[in-house]
Design an enzyme around this catalytic site. Structure first.
Site, PDB file in Angstrom:
ATOM      1  CG  ASP A 273      -2.280   0.611   0.945  1.00  0.00           C
ATOM      2  OD1 ASP A 273      -2.311   1.848   0.847  1.00  0.00           O
ATOM      3  OD2 ASP A 273      -3.281  -0.117   0.836  1.00  0.00           O
ATOM      4  CG  HIS A 364      -5.245   3.988   1.073  1.00  0.00           C
ATOM      5  ND1 HIS A 364      -4.791   2.722   0.755  1.00  0.00           N
ATOM      6  CD2 HIS A 364      -6.475   4.091   0.526  1.00  0.00           C
ATOM      7  CE1 HIS A 364      -5.712   2.091   0.051  1.00  0.00           C
ATOM      8  NE2 HIS A 364      -6.746   2.890  -0.102  1.00  0.00           N
ATOM      9  CB  SER A 551      -9.118   0.804  -0.245  1.00  0.00           C
ATOM     10  OG  SER A 551      -8.528   1.151  -1.463  1.00  0.00           O
TER      11      SER A 551
END
Length: 613
Positions: A273, A364, A551
């Protein structure tokens, strides 16, 4: 080339469909005589030379823009006559583009006939009920000369008559998008991004950007004066449902946590990621591996914020405010976010957009990691960090860069092997269109068709390396998020979402009621679904936030795989995949028949491998 996400969201709400005459022409050719299109790269590419910068065309007389749009509309209609496009999402894009042209001509009376045609291409319950509804109302208002009070009342009446359980997510998202509508935001996005494409190309741009210009011009024509009326109408619908029974939560009862005292073994979970705050998690002996945006090794497993570090509290509040706004939550953060968006000036948009992108990338990976290890005290995190750029200006594609990226993919998977990683979550995806857009931005690659071929060639270098690396690690289970574009992963050739491998599974997103989200990408390779709506997890520093996307759905499946491995260490990736698929339950579609949502059931999958909970 894309505008800011908020501009695109509003564009989607205000675009209409094609006129009656246009549709009849498009449908005139029998499907059997048309060329079948199964992938996006098979569609033609064309360019248009503009007389003025795109941002200037947002303010010219409509007749001037009509002259530019007319040949584009003719080409779109010819494509629909010539090609049998097998992807509904792409068909909807064509219809929306033709609709924008019809709006530009003031063909208001034809709009309602063809919004119905667009709805027929929708496959999600919310879309089937709401697609084109606001377009109908805005067009009727213009055709009949109605005022804002009429529009507000009609928005409330028409949306209020729809089944709330099916449309609530769409209504809230629409309200949030429209509430943050700001003409200066559109102008600034064009000046900082779309104008650059025109300048780099000596005023020659990809034909699709003409549609973006027309779409945005129609936003300014139709929505700017009606923003408050539409927002008030939608808010009244939301308020009327304040006491409504919440959608049933079928997700939470399916999940389980492993007690810290359980007879389980450590399992290393790789988070491939944008970076992870490892201070928040148990870690593997090897902490991880990182590459920068040029695919060169980096020491930073968590993205450095640089000069933005001092603004982190403000940036974090922007992200939370945006999420709260989309969920129609009236919080201090959402109110601040609305004020921020409404007050932005055109010359502030670029900096704001890049700040928001930086903050998004910063949070994220950590958020994904939190979901992947939740309820599993035996999980250890390995950070596989890709420090993608947050800047508006894209990279310049070239063979050396693609080869370096391919080598980075190979090295990353080798790192997983050495660290003993057993499960890898990959909440990212891209296709050849990313390279094509970047090349168009920088006026690289020659003609549109030559550019497309070169983008495919460069993309293939990376795709093949990633495919080979994953296939060459049969002892590791890989989990990929499908995407958030409401399109087909295989049609767009997304990687890794479009791969079909025995040790990889691709995941779409639903809400807690098991309803497919409006944004979730679908396709032949999307095998299962998990909750990806308003999922709470930590961000760097430990503050918990709710974020939505595939996600957030993908690490739910990685979470299940890691728990099964902790309790049954001998399971192979093929056995894991089989247990997840066999435990999943096909949900009914809008017609009551089995639909495409295949919702995982962690408890059932655990039972299938002999785990008693």
């Amino acid at each position: 080339m894309k505008l800011t996400s908020l501009s695109l969201a509003v564009a989607t709400l205000t675009v209409s469909l094609m006129s009656a005459g246009s549709t009849l022409a498009a449908d005139a050719t029998p499907a059997a005589s048309r060329t079948v299109i199964t992938q996006a790269d098979q569609l033609p590419r064309r360019t248009v030379t503009l007389p003025k910068l795109p941002s200037e065309l947002l303010a010219v007389p409509l007749a001037e823009l009509q002259a530019i749009a007319a040949p584009v509309e003719k080409n779109l209609l010819a494509d629909l006559q010539r090609y049998d496009i097998q992807d509904p999402a792409t068909q909807r894009e064509y219809y929306a583009a033709l609709a924008a042209m019809a709006q530009l001509r003031g063909d208001w009376a034809a709009v309602p006939q063809w919004t119905a045609k667009g709805r027929a291409l929708q496959e999600k319950a919310g879309g089937k009920l709401t697609s084109g509804l606001l377009t109908d109302l805005l067009s009727q208002q213009r055709a009949e000369g109605r005022d804002a009070a009429w529009l507000q009342a009609e928005v409330q009446r028409r949306y209020g008559a729809l089944p709330w359980a099916d449309v609530q997510a769409v209504v809230k998202a629409n309200k949030g998008g429209i509430e943050t509508f700001n003409p200066e935001l559109i102008k600034g996005a064009f000046q900082s991004q779309v104008d650059a494409v025109a300048k780099n190309g000596q005023m020659t741009i990809p034909e699709g950007l003409v549609t973006a210009i027309v779409n945005s011009r129609m936003q300014l024509e139709l929505l700017a004066a009606n923003k408050q009326a539409v927002v008030a109408g939608l808010q009244a619908v939301i308020d009327a449902q304040a006491q409504a029974v919440a959608k049933p939560d079928i997700w939470t009862p399916r999940t389980f946590a492993i007690p810290a005292t359980a007879p389980a073994q450590p399992v290393v979970v790789g988070i491939w990621d944008s970076g992870v705050d490892l201070a928040l998690f148990k870690t593997a002996a090897a902490k991880g591996m990182a590459f920068d945006d040029d695919a060169k090794p980096s020491p930073h497993l968590l993205r450095p914020l640089g000069e933005a570090q001092g603004r982190w509290p403000e940036l974090r509040a922007v992200i939370k405010g945006a999420m709260d706004q989309r969920a129609a939550l009236d919080t201090p953060e959402s109110r601040a976010f609305r004020a921020k968006m409404a007050g932005l000036k055109a010359d502030q948009v670029k900096a704001f957009s890049e700040d928001a992108s930086l903050a998004g990338l910063y949070v994220h990976g950590t958020h994904v990691a939190g979901i992947a290890v939740d309820g599993n005290p035996f999980a250890q995190v390995y950070a596989a960090t890709m420090l993608w750029s947050h800047l508006n200006e894209p990279f310049k594609p070239n063979e050396d860069r693609s080869k370096a990226t391919a080598a980075a993919y190979t090295a990353m998977v080798q790192g997983f092997k050495k660290a003993g990683v057993k499960v890898v979550n990959m909440s990212w995806r891209y296709g050849p269109s990313a390279y094509e857009s970047a090349m168009a931005y920088h006026n690289m690659g020659g003609s549109p068709e030559a550019r497309k071929q070169e983008a495919q060639r460069l993309f293939k270098i990376e795709r093949d390396a990633l495919h080979q690396a994953i296939a060459g690690a049969p002892e590791i289970f890989f989990v990929a998020g499908s995407g958030n574009e409401d399109n087909s992963a295989d049609f767009e050739e997304y990687i890794p979402a479009g791969f079909s491998l025995p040790n990889l599974i691709t995941v779409g997103a639903v809400d807690k009621a098991g309803t497919e989200t409006s944004f979730s990408t679908f396709g032949k390779t999307v095998a299962v679904h998990a909750n990806g709506f308003e999922v709470e997890a930590p961000v760097p520093g430990g503050v918990r936030m709710k974020l939505s996307g595939t996600s957030m759905a993908s690490p739910q499946v990685a979470n299940l795989a890691a728990k099964l491995l902790a309790l049954k260490p001998g399971l192979t990736p093929v056995q894991l995949k089989t247990a997840i698929l066999d435990g999943a339950e096909r949900q009914a579609g809008a017609d009551g028949k089995p639909g495409r949502v295949n919702l995982i059931n962690p408890r059932k999958s655990a039972a299938l491998v002999g785990i008693a909970l």
